[in-house]
Design a protein around this motif. Sequence first.
Motif, mmCIF file in Angstrom:
data_model
loop_
_atom_site.group_PDB
_atom_site.id
_atom_site.type_symbol
_atom_site.label_atom_id
_atom_site.label_comp_id
_atom_site.label_asym_id
_atom_site.label_seq_id
_atom_site.Cartn_x
_atom_site.Cartn_y
_atom_site.Cartn_z
ATOM 1 N N MET A 1 0.856 -1.189 0.044
ATOM 2 C CA MET A 1 -0.011 0.023 -0.084
ATOM 3 C C MET A 1 0.851 1.352 0.040
ATOM 4 N N THR A 2 0.691 2.323 -0.911
ATOM 5 C CA THR A 2 1.294 3.294 -0.820
ATOM 6 C C THR A 2 0.700 4.659 -0.024
ATOM 7 N N THR A 3 1.702 5.316 0.454
ATOM 8 C CA THR A 3 1.424 6.281 1.166
ATOM 9 C C THR A 3 0.951 7.545 0.546
ATOM 10 N N GLY A 4 0.323 8.649 1.235
ATOM 11 C CA GLY A 4 -0.003 9.768 0.363
ATOM 12 C C GLY A 4 0.989 10.492 -0.307
ATOM 13 N N SER A 5 2.172 10.502 0.699
ATOM 14 C CA SER A 5 3.425 11.291 0.254
ATOM 15 C C SER A 5 3.974 10.450 -1.066
ATOM 16 N N ASP A 6 3.948 9.072 -1.168
ATOM 17 C CA ASP A 6 4.349 8.562 -2.335
ATOM 18 C C ASP A 6 3.573 8.799 -3.378
ATOM 19 N N GLU A 7 2.109 8.863 -3.403
ATOM 20 C CA GLU A 7 1.446 9.445 -4.477
ATOM 21 C C GLU A 7 1.733 10.703 -5.037
ATOM 22 N N THR A 8 2.052 11.745 -4.098
ATOM 23 C CA THR A 8 2.362 13.002 -4.522
ATOM 24 C C THR A 8 3.712 13.211 -4.764
ATOM 25 N N ALA A 9 4.726 12.271 -4.765
ATOM 26 C CA ALA A 9 6.238 12.671 -4.818
ATOM 27 C C ALA A 9 6.142 13.174 -6.232
ATOM 28 N N PRO A 10 7.001 14.164 -6.705
ATOM 29 C CA PRO A 10 7.218 14.518 -8.051
ATOM 30 C C PRO A 10 7.986 13.821 -8.755
ATOM 31 N N THR A 11 7.610 13.531 -10.101
ATOM 32 C CA THR A 11 8.421 12.758 -10.929
ATOM 33 C C THR A 11 9.586 13.412 -11.509
ATOM 34 N N ARG A 12 10.878 12.753 -11.242
ATOM 35 C CA ARG A 12 12.075 13.557 -11.809
ATOM 36 C C ARG A 12 11.851 13.720 -13.510
ATOM 37 N N PRO A 13 12.038 14.750 -14.030
ATOM 38 C CA PRO A 13 11.967 14.810 -15.563
ATOM 39 C C PRO A 13 13.193 13.971 -16.065
ATOM 40 N N THR A 14 12.977 13.198 -17.096
ATOM 41 C CA THR A 14 14.018 12.642 -17.944
ATOM 42 C C THR A 14 14.354 13.131 -19.410
ATOM 43 N N SER A 15 15.388 12.689 -19.957
ATOM 44 C CA SER A 15 15.789 13.037 -21.134
ATOM 45 C C SER A 15 14.768 12.939 -22.304
ATOM 46 N N ARG A 16 13.845 12.059 -22.001
ATOM 47 C CA ARG A 16 12.786 11.645 -22.974
ATOM 48 C C ARG A 16 11.828 12.816 -22.742
ATOM 49 N N ASP A 17 11.472 13.411 -21.537
ATOM 50 C CA ASP A 17 10.833 14.553 -21.580
ATOM 51 C C ASP A 17 11.168 15.589 -22.107
ATOM 52 N N VAL A 18 12.305 15.900 -21.932
ATOM 53 C CA VAL A 18 13.069 17.089 -22.703
ATOM 54 C C VAL A 18 12.869 16.945 -24.212
ATOM 55 N N ALA A 19 13.385 15.757 -24.568
ATOM 56 C CA ALA A 19 13.242 15.437 -26.020
ATOM 57 C C ALA A 19 11.565 15.741 -26.635
ATOM 58 N N ARG A 20 10.778 15.290 -25.753
ATOM 59 C CA ARG A 20 9.365 15.459 -26.327
ATOM 60 C C ARG A 20 9.012 16.819 -26.136
ATOM 61 N N ALA A 21 9.389 17.703 -25.126
ATOM 62 C CA ALA A 21 9.063 19.209 -25.049
ATOM 63 C C ALA A 21 9.804 20.036 -26.082
ATOM 64 N N ALA A 22 10.914 19.645 -26.652
ATOM 65 C CA ALA A 22 12.023 20.441 -27.455
ATOM 66 C C ALA A 22 11.460 19.923 -28.718
ATOM 67 N N GLY A 23 10.667 18.738 -29.098
ATOM 68 C CA GLY A 23 10.441 18.352 -30.415
ATOM 69 C C GLY A 23 11.603 17.689 -31.049
ATOM 70 N N VAL A 24 12.553 16.843 -30.566
ATOM 71 C CA VAL A 24 13.649 16.538 -31.043
ATOM 72 C C VAL A 24 13.937 15.058 -30.488
ATOM 73 N N SER A 25 14.919 14.468 -31.136
ATOM 74 C CA SER A 25 15.334 13.025 -30.308
ATOM 75 C C SER A 25 15.931 13.084 -29.198
ATOM 76 N N GLN A 26 15.972 11.959 -28.579
ATOM 77 C CA GLN A 26 16.817 11.713 -27.180
ATOM 78 C C GLN A 26 18.231 11.958 -27.661
#
Length: 343
Positions: A1-26
């Motif tokens: 069972m996960t805690t509330g804090s686990d559910e709300t912990a921010p996800t660290r952005p990845t290089s894939r996220d950067v690629a998607r935001a910039a519209g380029v490849s990883q």
Amino acid sequence: MTTGSDETAPTRPTSRDVARAAGVSQAAVSLVLGDKWRGRVAETTAERVRTAARDLGYRPNLAARSLRLGRTRTALLVVPALTNEFFAHVYTGAARVAAQHGFGVVLYPSPDGIGPARDPFASAPAALDGVLASSMASDAVTALRGDALPLVMLDSDPERTAPGTATVNLDIADGMGQVTDHLLALGHRRFLHLASAVPSWTFDVRAHELAARTAHIPGADIRTTRSALTVEAARTAAHAALTAPGPRPTGIVCDDDKLATGAYKAARALGLRIPDDVSVTGFDDLSLATAVEPELTTVRLPAELFGERGMAALLAVLDGRTPNTTALPVELVVRGSTATPAH
């Protein structure tokens, strides 16, 4: 069972996220954030990737990158002493450039300012990518790197460094030339060279240039006395030189501002006025230069730019590029400590 804090912990952005935001490849993201994009990715694309990474708060996983590239992304800056204001500025400049390229800088002072030093790591070659070192701490460098690490020397004789070692210098000869020409133009002919007792190329250059500029001047005379790089040692050395037999020097040329401050104290102890009875010059343009009265005529060295250039040279060596080794210009700052000699 996960805690509330686990559910709300921010996800660290990845290089894939950067690629998607910039519209380029990883792959493009990797090239840009690894500073390998020039000639392979358009500048506008690189800027788009950097903006996306900044907006997302992306931070590369340096541990994973180190394993992948075989690098620790850490450089060692070896200096004579942490208490020297000049080297503090050198570190600031070096660390600024290093950070822009995802590198860290470890600052390591050579014990007692000069001489051998023990390896501060279990094995420096395994913990570092390269070494940036002052010539004043050159003995320490041999113990730290052996022949295994890329090396850039600061303020060092380019003719006497090991093959493959880059050198980054300030135009020290021109700086001493500016000092000498300034004093000669004022009419000074009897000089006391209050020289550093540290055996180093940078101080040898100062002595050589002072001698060369006065060699063909009728009546010019240089008296040299050496001192440790402390105010008290310089005061003692200057006092002895100013009370030695023979005509008293009218101009004291000091290898750095600490030595000049010691010369001030010696002159005042002897009842001499600066610059009425004796002119004094320094080197470095430390904060001391404007703390003394009258303010000190000295050579301004661009210490932060020096550190930046040194780190850029090391990064170039690591990337297999030719580093920029053009000497950095220096500037004589004329203040109230120099004037026409009274006699």
